[in-house]
Design an enzyme around this catalytic site. Structure first.
Site, PDB file in Angstrom:
ATOM      1  N   ASN A  37       0.816  -1.211   0.000  1.00  0.00           N
ATOM      2  CA  ASN A  37       0.000   0.000   0.000  1.00  0.00           C
ATOM      3  C   ASN A  37       0.859   1.274   0.000  1.00  0.00           C
ATOM      4  OD1 ASN A  37      -2.301   1.455  -0.035  1.00  0.00           O
ATOM      5  ND2 ASN A  37      -2.965   0.949   2.028  1.00  0.00           N
ATOM      6  N   HIS A 122     -14.165  -3.784  11.302  1.00  0.00           N
ATOM      7  CA  HIS A 122     -13.717  -2.467  11.760  1.00  0.00           C
ATOM      8  C   HIS A 122     -14.898  -1.555  12.044  1.00  0.00           C
ATOM      9  CE1 HIS A 122      -9.443  -2.568   9.769  1.00  0.00           C
ATOM     10  NE2 HIS A 122      -9.694  -3.648  10.449  1.00  0.00           N
ATOM     11  N   ARG A 147     -13.423  -4.579  15.989  1.00  0.00           N
ATOM     12  CA  ARG A 147     -12.381  -3.612  16.325  1.00  0.00           C
ATOM     13  C   ARG A 147     -13.042  -2.249  16.528  1.00  0.00           C
ATOM     14  NH1 ARG A 147      -7.603  -1.439  12.388  1.00  0.00           N
ATOM     15  NH2 ARG A 147      -9.267   0.056  11.861  1.00  0.00           N
ATOM     16  N   TYR A 159      -6.610   7.780  12.211  1.00  0.00           N
ATOM     17  CA  TYR A 159      -6.608   6.463  11.562  1.00  0.00           C
ATOM     18  C   TYR A 159      -7.859   5.679  11.897  1.00  0.00           C
ATOM     19  CZ  TYR A 159      -6.309   1.632  10.875  1.00  0.00           C
ATOM     20  OH  TYR A 159      -6.642   0.381  10.498  1.00  0.00           O
ATOM     21  N   ASP A 220      -6.617  -0.897  17.653  1.00  0.00           N
ATOM     22  CA  ASP A 220      -5.349  -0.756  16.957  1.00  0.00           C
ATOM     23  C   ASP A 220      -4.682   0.557  17.357  1.00  0.00           C
ATOM     24  OD1 ASP A 220      -4.437  -1.202  13.423  1.00  0.00           O
ATOM     25  OD2 ASP A 220      -3.237  -0.729  15.200  1.00  0.00           O
ATOM     26  N   HIS A 222      -1.845   1.487  16.327  1.00  0.00           N
ATOM     27  CA  HIS A 222      -1.198   1.931  15.080  1.00  0.00           C
ATOM     28  C   HIS A 222       0.166   2.579  15.302  1.00  0.00           C
ATOM     29  CE1 HIS A 222      -1.840   2.745  10.701  1.00  0.00           C
ATOM     30  NE2 HIS A 222      -2.616   1.705  10.872  1.00  0.00           N
ATOM     31  N   GLU A 246      -3.486  -3.744  19.538  1.00  0.00           N
ATOM     32  CA  GLU A 246      -2.606  -3.994  18.386  1.00  0.00           C
ATOM     33  C   GLU A 246      -1.627  -2.846  18.162  1.00  0.00           C
ATOM     34  OE1 GLU A 246      -4.907  -4.455  14.870  1.00  0.00           O
ATOM     35  OE2 GLU A 246      -3.236  -4.042  13.545  1.00  0.00           O
ATOM     36  N   GLU A 272       1.936  -6.455  11.507  1.00  0.00           N
ATOM     37  CA  GLU A 272       1.425  -6.320  10.129  1.00  0.00           C
ATOM     38  C   GLU A 272       2.456  -5.686   9.200  1.00  0.00           C
ATOM     39  OE1 GLU A 272      -2.000  -3.816  11.074  1.00  0.00           O
ATOM     40  OE2 GLU A 272      -1.092  -2.274   9.834  1.00  0.00           O
ATOM     41  N   ARG A 293       0.657 -10.824  13.898  1.00  0.00           N
ATOM     42  CA  ARG A 293      -0.196 -10.070  12.978  1.00  0.00           C
ATOM     43  C   ARG A 293       0.341 -10.099  11.541  1.00  0.00           C
ATOM     44  NH1 ARG A 293      -4.618  -8.243  11.972  1.00  0.00           N
ATOM     45  NH2 ARG A 293      -4.348  -6.018  11.638  1.00  0.00           N
ATOM     46  N   HIS A 322      -3.199 -10.184   9.192  1.00  0.00           N
ATOM     47  CA  HIS A 322      -3.622  -8.858   8.748  1.00  0.00           C
ATOM     48  C   HIS A 322      -4.591  -8.999   7.569  1.00  0.00           C
ATOM     49  CE1 HIS A 322      -2.112  -4.781   7.016  1.00  0.00           C
ATOM     50  NE2 HIS A 322      -2.973  -4.567   7.975  1.00  0.00           N
ATOM     51  N   ASP A 326      -6.201  -3.529   1.735  1.00  0.00           N
ATOM     52  CA  ASP A 326      -5.007  -3.508   0.896  1.00  0.00           C
ATOM     53  C   ASP A 326      -4.309  -4.862   0.828  1.00  0.00           C
ATOM     54  OD1 ASP A 326      -4.737  -1.876   3.471  1.00  0.00           O
ATOM     55  OD2 ASP A 326      -2.655  -2.507   3.216  1.00  0.00           O
ATOM     56  N   GLU A 349      -8.561 -10.851  10.565  1.00  0.00           N
ATOM     57  CA  GLU A 349      -9.126  -9.545  10.229  1.00  0.00           C
ATOM     58  C   GLU A 349      -9.795  -9.659   8.868  1.00  0.00           C
ATOM     59  OE1 GLU A 349      -6.160  -6.539   9.783  1.00  0.00           O
ATOM     60  OE2 GLU A 349      -7.601  -4.927   9.660  1.00  0.00           O
ATOM     61  N   TRP A 412       2.354   7.157  11.879  1.00  0.00           N
ATOM     62  CA  TRP A 412       0.936   7.204  11.496  1.00  0.00           C
ATOM     63  C   TRP A 412       0.269   5.899  11.827  1.00  0.00           C
ATOM     64  CZ3 TRP A 412      -1.885   4.310   7.854  1.00  0.00           C
ATOM     65  CH2 TRP A 412      -3.203   4.785   7.667  1.00  0.00           C
TER      66      TRP A 412
HETATM   67  C1  CS2 Z   1      -4.480  -1.431   9.868  1.00  0.00           C
HETATM   68  C2  CS2 Z   1      -4.327  -1.363   8.390  1.00  0.00           C
HETATM   69  O1  CS2 Z   1      -6.007  -3.154   9.421  1.00  0.00           O
HETATM   70  C3  CS2 Z   1      -5.174  -2.724  10.233  1.00  0.00           C
HETATM   71  O2  CS2 Z   1      -4.869  -3.260  11.296  1.00  0.00           O
HETATM   72  O3  CS2 Z   1      -3.300  -1.289  10.583  1.00  0.00           O
HETATM   73  O4  CS2 Z   1      -5.528  -0.887   7.874  1.00  0.00           O
HETATM   74  C4  CS2 Z   1      -3.210  -0.462   7.896  1.00  0.00           C
HETATM   75  O5  CS2 Z   1      -3.477   0.871   8.282  1.00  0.00           O
HETATM   76  C5  CS2 Z   1      -3.150  -0.566   6.393  1.00  0.00           C
HETATM   77  O6  CS2 Z   1      -2.961  -1.910   6.055  1.00  0.00           O
HETATM   78  C6  CS2 Z   1      -2.020   0.265   5.829  1.00  0.00           C
HETATM   79  O7  CS2 Z   1      -1.936   0.051   4.443  1.00  0.00           O
HETATM   80 MG    MG Z   2      -3.207  -2.534  12.261  1.00  0.00          MG
END
Ligand code: CS2
Ligand code: MG
Length: 412
Positions: A37, A122, A147, A159, A220, A222, A246, A272, A293, A322, A326, A349, A412
């Protein structure tokens, strides 16, 4: 039978995807996901310029040897671009082996260890009413685990929350939960960890009050907290009994998780953005995490992710592969096959892909009553309609980036 040719297909129905298609001398084809991604074309070049020329003439049944050849012969090892390219070859060869033997890949990996895969979706909302509606929608869709991502007072875009054009100073509204945004430059978002840490426990208290103690809830982080901040959040969330927290802190420094682990019993999931078992080594050996993950697409394919999760099984650590949008339907199918076969499956997920994506990639995996199943088609069970794919040329897209209030770059 030998590999006759390989082609890299780039398509952008709802978002950018990179797919490797290998065809054998007998006309059997295999697909592999190579989507990274925001850096998709780097993997396209790695495959087209450096890997595809090495495939013709190889025995497609020699999956382990192909993996070892591509990993060791490159000299320069590891990294997201290299491992996504190798992953695509690995997935495509497993797909071919399944088609030649007439077996779904999970049968080649030892057969089913369960009836289906518990999946999580999500739910998100800038504020509680929107979040509660999103949880109810996911419950109505059959999700048995959810989530929770919430807005934070004072922060414009964050995010995991679908944003509107108004949130981003007139920028394009982001796809629902699809973090990447099409455009020539990445979008800057803002962040304030202290505001986040003050706000989040109250969100989970409200969610538990509204939906009860049973529903498995995930969150998450992140990569945005320092280890001691992650430790604090893990401890503050203990009363709400999360399924996992996460990416609580950047884990290139795997030792950081020792500090978090000392302070909290909230289960931890990480990985991830990892791409080899070495990224997980201390986390697994010291039992610093509870869920791996990794993603088949980012970890070099089915072959190495199975080795990693089998290593984790010796430490009672489970899978939490994960599965955002994407990861293409090919990558998702590969994970579903692996998840069905392994004993130490944890959760998968699952963010459903968009309509256009499902027209490009026809999938045999099913989603029913909160469980994913890879299906019993030979191979991975995904076909790619190249004509449909050709309707959606690549569009540059970037993930956002974060700066703190004083302008300091953040994660991020
Ligand atoms: C995120 C992802 O799904 C998740 O746990 O961390 O959406 C992540 O932001 C994306 O895969 C980034 O491309
Ligand atoms: Mg994640």
């Amino acid at each position: 039978m030998i590999i006759d040719r390989a082609e890299v297909i780039v398509t952008s129905p709802d978002r950018n995807f990179v797919t490797l298609k290998i065809t054998t001398s007998d006309g059997v084809t295999g697909l592999g996901d190579a989507t990274l991604n925001g850096r998709e074309l780097a993997v396209v070049a790695y495959l087209r310029e450096h890997v595809v020329p090495l495939l013709a003439g190889r025995d497609p049944h020699r999956i382990e040897d192909a993996w070892q050849f591509l990993y060791r012969s490159a000299y320069w090892r590891r990294g997201p671009v290299t491992m996504a390219a190798i992953a695509a070859v690995d997935m495509a060869l497993w797909d071919i082996k399944g088609k030649v033997t007439g077996l779904p890949v999970y049968q080649l990996l030892g057969g089913a260890s369960r009836e289906g895969l518990l999946a999580y979706g999500h739910a998100s909302g800038k504020e509680l009413p929107e979040l509660f509606d999103s949880v109810r929608e996911h419950l109505a869709d059959g999700y048995r685990a959810i989530r929770i991502q919430s807005g934070v007072p004072g922060l414009k875009a964050i995010y995991g929350i679908a944003s509107q054009a108004s949130d981003t100073g007139g920028g394009e509204a982001r796809y629902d939960h699809e973090p990447a945004r099409r455009g020539e430059l990445p979008v800057q978002e803002d962040w304030d960890t202290r505001a986040y840490l003050r706000h989040l426990p109250g969100v989970f208290e409200a969610v538990r009050h509204e939906f009860g103690p049973e529903l498995p809830l995930l969150h998450d982080g992140h990569h945005r907290m320092t280890p001691i901040q992650a430790a604090k959040l893990g401890k503050d969330l203990e009363p709400f009994d999360l399924f996992w927290l996460e990416d609580c802190t950047p884990a290139e420094n795997q030792e950081a998780l020792r500090l978090v682990r000392q302070h909290t019993t909230t289960p931890l999931a990480i990985g991830e953005i990892f791409n080899t078992v070495w990224d997980f080594q201390d986390l697994i050996r010291e039992q610093l995490i509870d869920y791996v993950r990794g993603a088949v697409t980012h970890m070099g394919g089915i072959t190495p992710l199975k080795k990693t999760i089998d290593y984790a099984a010796q430490y009672q650590i489970k899978s939490g592969f994960h599965g955002p949008t994407d990861i293409s339907p090919v990558g998702m199918a590969a994970q579903a096959h692996l998840g069905l076969a392994i004993h130490n499956f944890g959760i998968q997920e699952y963010m459903p892909h968009g309509e256009k994506t499902n027209q490009v990639f026809e999938q045999s995996f099913t989603w029913q009553d909160g469980l994913l199943h890879p299906g019993d088609q030979p191979g991975l069970g995904v076909t790619l309609d190249t004509d449909e794919a050709g309707r959606y040329p690549y569009e540059r897209a970037y993930l956002p980036y974060n700066r703190l209030a004083d302008g300091t770059m953040h994660d991020w």
